[in-house]
Design an enzyme around this catalytic site. Structure first.
Site, PDB file in Angstrom:
ATOM      1  NE  ARG A   1      -7.101   8.483   7.161  1.00 18.92           N
ATOM      2  CZ  ARG A   1      -6.671   7.296   7.542  1.00 18.92           C
ATOM      3  NH1 ARG A   1      -7.469   6.258   7.482  1.00 18.92           N
ATOM      4  NH2 ARG A   1      -5.447   7.133   7.991  1.00 18.92           N
ATOM      5  CE  LYS A   2      -4.288  17.353   1.582  1.00 19.86           C
ATOM      6  NZ  LYS A   2      -4.513  18.349   0.539  1.00 19.86           N
TER       7      LYS A   2
ATOM      8  NE  ARG B   1       2.710   7.886   7.016  1.00 18.05           N
ATOM      9  CZ  ARG B   1       1.843   8.245   7.938  1.00 18.05           C
ATOM     10  NH1 ARG B   1       1.452   9.495   8.033  1.00 18.05           N
ATOM     11  NH2 ARG B   1       1.355   7.354   8.770  1.00 18.05           N
TER      12      ARG B   1
ATOM     13  NE  ARG C   1      -2.449  -6.260   7.848  1.00 17.98           N
ATOM     14  CZ  ARG C   1      -2.860  -4.992   7.934  1.00 17.98           C
ATOM     15  NH1 ARG C   1      -4.140  -4.700   7.800  1.00 17.98           N
ATOM     16  NH2 ARG C   1      -1.993  -4.026   8.152  1.00 17.98           N
TER      17      ARG C   1
ATOM     18  CD  GLU D   1       5.428  -4.688   2.927  1.00 20.47           C
ATOM     19  OE1 GLU D   1       4.652  -3.839   3.430  1.00 20.47           O
ATOM     20  OE2 GLU D   1       6.520  -4.379   2.410  1.00 20.47           O
ATOM     21  CD  GLU D   2      -1.569  -3.582   4.242  1.00 24.94           C
ATOM     22  OE1 GLU D   2      -2.738  -3.734   3.843  1.00 24.94           O
ATOM     23  OE2 GLU D   2      -1.102  -2.473   4.573  1.00 24.94           O
TER      24      GLU D   2
ATOM     25  CE  LYS E   1       3.842   9.140  -5.859  1.00 21.30           C
ATOM     26  NZ  LYS E   1       5.132   9.525  -6.484  1.00 21.30           N
TER      27      LYS E   1
ATOM     28  CD  GLU F   1       2.078  -1.460   1.467  1.00 23.73           C
ATOM     29  OE1 GLU F   1       1.407  -2.064   2.322  1.00 23.73           O
ATOM     30  OE2 GLU F   1       3.000  -0.688   1.770  1.00 23.73           O
TER      31      GLU F   1
END
Length: 172
Positions: free
Chosen positions: A89-90, A10, A115, A69-70, A19, A66
């Site tokens: 959630r910052k 992260r 998914r 992948e998702e 980020k 992303e």
């Protein structure tokens, strides 16, 4: 700053915000239908595909990676809608438009975690996001405002801060 997650590192900005990058994946340039994916934490809920940026990765590159992948899609990366801040959630998420040109039959998250993905009309996407993902619902409001504010030319938004409390107050 970095923190190790099970499958990635992260990255954080100078304010300690994670980020992230995401795409509003549209079926065509008319931007009438958007692709949402099932949440890995809550499979009965839909979310905008996106995730954490890797060290030294550009936001646009992270966004494209992303969504592949998702959501199992590839396409033409368009404009930056804005940088959205989730204070609860910052997170700070760079959100782009992507026009889908290729839909993969099998993709990383479908194989690994089951998914799902589904096309939604914009109004329906806002409805399914507004209660559990109010910041993500605000992506579409910003997209609309960008068009109307400048006679069809998108206005790149700066950082938007949405806290769960303030965003829920406007929902009836």
């Amino acid at each position: 700053m970095m923190k190790l997650k099970s499958n990635q590192t992260r990255t954080y900005d100078g304010d300690g915000y994670k980020k992230r990058a995401a795409c509003l994946c549209f079926r065509s340039e008319s931007e009438e239908e958007v692709l949402l994916v099932s949440s890995s934490r809550h499979p009965d809920r839909w979310i905008v595909p996106g995730g954490g940026m890797e060290p030294e990765e550009e936001p646009s590159v992270a966004a494209v990676r992303e969504v592949c992948e998702e959501a199992g899609v590839k396409g033409t990366l368009g404009r930056l809608v804005g940088i959205f801040e989730n204070q609860e959630r910052k997170h700070r998420t760079y959100v782009y438009v992507l026009i889908v040109t290729e839909v993969l039959e099998d993709w990383e998250d479908s194989v690994n975690i089951g998914r799902k993905r589904e096309w939604f009309k914009i109004e329906d996407a806002i409805k399914v996001l507004q209660y559990h993902k109010p910041v993500q619902a605000s992506y579409f409001e910003t997209l609309r405002q960008g068009y109307s504010a400048n006679n069809g030319t998108p206005v790149v938004a700066t950082t938007y801060s949405v806290s769960a409390q303030s965003s829920m107050s406007g929902i009836r």
